[in-house]
Design an enzyme around this catalytic site. Sequence first.
Site: not given
Length: 365
Positions: A55, A90, A203, A244, A255
């Site tokens: 973010a 996004r 990730q 985020d 996530k």
Amino acid sequence: MKIGDKHYRTIWLNDDNWSVEIIDQTKLPHEFATRPLRSSADAAHAIRSMLVRGAPLIGATAAYGLALAMREDASDAHLASAASALQATRPTAINLRWAIERVREPLTRAPVNERAALAYRLAAEICDEDVAINEAIGRVGAEVFATRWRELGAKRPLNILTHCNAGWLATVDWGTAIAPIYKLYDAGVPVHVFVDETRPRNQGASLTAWELKSHGVPFTLIVDNAGGHLMQHGDVDVCIVGTDRVTADGSVCNKIGTYLKALAAHDNKVPFYVALPSPTIDWATARGSDVPIEDRGAREVTHISGRGSDGGVIEVALAPEGTQARNPGFDVTPPRLVTGLITERGVAEASNAGMKKLFGEKAAA
């Protein structure tokens, strides 16, 4: 942070003083590569295609995207068009909207011939502020973790579980959830990190593991579904994740898979912390259920990339041809499962009252 002997941020202005350079995170961990951004369309592509992610870094990239747009054409129409295109990349990360408005609003009041210079200055300010905020998060969180370590007897490494990547690659520098780990490790407190792989883009396996290895922090990679098992057996002392977006009631959007980690931590009485900079608080959204959840492409689920036996990066299919897949990028963890929100100003209770107590009524206005 350092890569070899050189200090890097994740985004910076090139020597030409107008083009922007980023670390291409889609190449990691197998290749360290950078890529220039020379237009607002380049910035939008970098965000949409996850060359940059996290973010705070998404916000910083969007800010520079507006600066590049003003270099192209500083008219009101192009400003509006570029802001709209960047905003659409996004939908979940609130820092994107925050950074765009932080730059766009002053530009609308500035003379056209001064907009480009102003936009570059504002983007640089956002980046510098992000670094300072994240280092402060590291200091606050390190003290929280040090206290936990002492409570446990200070006789063995503190075992920390984290999900996805909330390190310096997700920000301009330092990171959010990983910043306290860096600070603690650098202070000489023994730590060990369980790193969730974080399917489907991995990730954790590709980015967090790479970061921790580069810094020398001991870690163990685990599959996403192993966290609860480890907590049941007393192998995890504390959990920390980034986010985020945190809504006005203290709900945490992060996530996909974060909610399951929080449930397991709550059931096993393991503290569960969320690290975030204040711009990630979305005071205007009342509840976590109101957050738009990005639904990403099925191919991220049905295929996976990695290094082949010849050293090159290849993509392989995981599922039978024609398999349908659903790929929500985020989930929402309710406040009742969150031990505390670690911010640059201190630790807040995951509630509207708790956040207002730390940031004041003015922040929520």
